[in-house]
Motif scaffolding. Structure first.
Motif, PDB file in Angstrom:
ATOM      1  N   ALA A 191      10.139  75.784 -60.708  1.00 26.35           N
ATOM      2  CA  ALA A 191       8.929  75.239 -61.339  1.00 26.35           C
ATOM      3  C   ALA A 191       9.061  73.732 -61.501  1.00 26.35           C
ATOM      4  O   ALA A 191       8.136  72.973 -61.200  1.00 26.35           O
ATOM      5  N   ALA A 217      11.143  71.670 -59.820  1.00 23.20           N
ATOM      6  CA  ALA A 217      11.198  71.001 -58.510  1.00 23.20           C
ATOM      7  C   ALA A 217       9.798  70.875 -57.915  1.00 23.20           C
ATOM      8  O   ALA A 217       9.458  69.857 -57.298  1.00 23.20           O
ATOM      9  N   MET A 218       8.971  71.906 -58.109  1.00 21.59           N
ATOM     10  CA  MET A 218       7.605  71.850 -57.596  1.00 21.59           C
ATOM     11  C   MET A 218       6.781  70.813 -58.335  1.00 21.59           C
ATOM     12  O   MET A 218       5.984  70.104 -57.743  1.00 21.59           O
ATOM     13  N   ARG A 219       6.986  70.743 -59.655  1.00 22.61           N
ATOM     14  CA  ARG A 219       6.241  69.750 -60.441  1.00 22.61           C
ATOM     15  C   ARG A 219       6.602  68.336 -59.985  1.00 22.61           C
ATOM     16  O   ARG A 219       5.732  67.505 -59.717  1.00 22.61           O
ATOM     17  N   VAL A 220       7.915  68.084 -59.843  1.00 26.02           N
ATOM     18  CA  VAL A 220       8.372  66.761 -59.412  1.00 26.02           C
ATOM     19  C   VAL A 220       7.801  66.445 -58.028  1.00 26.02           C
ATOM     20  O   VAL A 220       7.269  65.357 -57.790  1.00 26.02           O
ATOM     21  N   ALA A 221       7.880  67.416 -57.120  1.00 25.55           N
ATOM     22  CA  ALA A 221       7.380  67.184 -55.768  1.00 25.55           C
ATOM     23  C   ALA A 221       5.883  66.901 -55.796  1.00 25.55           C
ATOM     24  O   ALA A 221       5.407  65.970 -55.131  1.00 25.55           O
ATOM     25  N   SER A 222       5.138  67.689 -56.585  1.00 26.39           N
ATOM     26  CA  SER A 222       3.680  67.517 -56.571  1.00 26.39           C
ATOM     27  C   SER A 222       3.291  66.167 -57.163  1.00 26.39           C
ATOM     28  O   SER A 222       2.258  65.614 -56.820  1.00 26.39           O
ATOM     29  N   ARG A 263       5.369  63.299 -57.061  1.00 28.58           N
ATOM     30  CA  ARG A 263       5.968  62.115 -56.431  1.00 28.58           C
ATOM     31  C   ARG A 263       5.744  61.997 -54.939  1.00 28.58           C
ATOM     32  O   ARG A 263       5.988  60.950 -54.362  1.00 28.58           O
ATOM     33  N   ILE A 264       5.333  63.097 -54.291  1.00 30.34           N
ATOM     34  CA  ILE A 264       5.274  63.032 -52.826  1.00 30.34           C
ATOM     35  C   ILE A 264       4.101  62.189 -52.346  1.00 30.34           C
ATOM     36  O   ILE A 264       2.987  62.314 -52.835  1.00 30.34           O
ATOM     37  N   VAL A 265       4.390  61.315 -51.389  1.00 31.14           N
ATOM     38  CA  VAL A 265       3.341  60.502 -50.772  1.00 31.14           C
ATOM     39  C   VAL A 265       3.447  60.643 -49.259  1.00 31.14           C
ATOM     40  O   VAL A 265       4.505  60.943 -48.719  1.00 31.14           O
ATOM     41  N   THR A 272       9.122  60.836 -50.877  1.00 34.49           N
ATOM     42  CA  THR A 272       8.840  60.412 -52.239  1.00 34.49           C
ATOM     43  C   THR A 272       8.910  58.900 -52.365  1.00 34.49           C
ATOM     44  O   THR A 272       8.911  58.376 -53.472  1.00 34.49           O
TER      45      THR A 272
END
Lengths: 201, 201
Positions: free
Chosen positions: B47, B49-54, B56-58, B68
């Motif tokens: 949960a 890791a998904m939050r961080v990815a959603s 920070r990802i560009v 990121t």
């Protein structure tokens, strides 16, 4: 070890996705990319749903179901038949029976089946609590909805002995041809059971 | 519609998991149960890791990779050969080439391939930016690492025409027998290509 392609955040996401059942390292990468492409519609909501689940889910102390309330939705449902306890190996079996809508009773999740091979002994399963619950005078029938495997049937015999002194009606699921099943593909044991338990047409 | 078995939080988790690639409704339920059983070691970290990815990802504005940081890890790597641009259809192709370690150059992600059937036209792909990048005097070679499909090859022809005026060396991946492949299982086109492009032993 291949070089890292993306930032550590993405690598960590891929690594954790790869530990989900049904996803290997390759499909985890594919899943990560799909999630990233659907960031707003899937990745962010899924992250939030997982966070909520990880914070709120509890194991029901009565039946062993998982839910976000204690006792669980099934145990607190006043519309359930209080005379019948359905014993299952796993929460997934409970869910499967609920989807079928075949029974409106309460459940008891054992948390597995006895297995000499895997070293699963009676004290590893939720059996003591089952005996307590079956001793409730309201209970008249215990349905053993266990897998039709050696371990499942061993467990069924063990439970039958453990609650024999309570003098409850103990039943198990019928063996037979699955609905939609073709005889040609069924094993001899299933066919024999289906013939033995044949019903009037 | 089967009755809800668990609380709405679990139902929502199952529903979102079922939208992940490779997971259907049944495997989503199984995955949800497994995640719940491994709450502290898998569900909560995933949960997060998904939050961080959603968050920070560009998408890299130079090459179209996802990362990121902007520009992405590959674009900002000073060790990359600046004379070569590798054109791929999708980020997953970029990752696959990076895992192989076969080339240490920069990439250009088109975001798909031309497809009359699916209505994908040149303006839907990241081609204009590719022509700009290929016009950089430092670039001498453009490797078209596109899928060996009709759409991939159509796209390769289109790009070749679009950058012809720049007079760059344009190459494509070799056809042949996959490493570890058995001839018996290969199609005639691959075998013909492998014979035509045979090399001295």
């Amino acid at each position: 070890m291949p070089q890292a392609v993306a930032g550590p955040e993405i690598e960590r996401l891929i690594q954790l996705l790869g530990r989900m059942p049904g996803l290997g390292p390759r499909s985890a990468r594919r899943a990560a990319l799909q999630l990233i492409k659907k960031r707003d519609t899937l990745l962010a909501p899924l992250a939030e749903a997982m966070r909520v689940a990880s914070e709120r889910i509890v194991v029901c102390s009565t039946c062993g179901n998982v839910d976000t309330c204690e006792p669980c939705t099934v145990c607190r449902d006043p519309g359930r038949d209080p005379t019948t306890l359905v014993v299952v190996e796993d929460v997934s079996d409970l869910w499967a029976l609920e989807r079928s809508g075949a029974v409106r009773a309460r459940y008891h999740v054992l948390g597995g089946a006895l297995s000499a091979l895997d070293g699963v002994r009676p004290e590893h399963l939720n059996i003591a609590r089952l005996v307590e619950r079956a001793a409730d005078p309201a209970v008249t029938e215990v349905i053993l909805a266990l897998n039709a495997t050696v371990d499942g049937q061993t467990t069924a015999h063990y439970i039958t002995e453990a609650i024999r002194h309570l003098d409850r009606k103990v039943t198990r699921l019928a063996h037979g041809v699955p609905v939609g099943g073709e005889l040609d593909y069924l094993d001899e044991g299933t066919l024999s059971a289906a013939i033995r338990s044949r019903t009037a047409f």
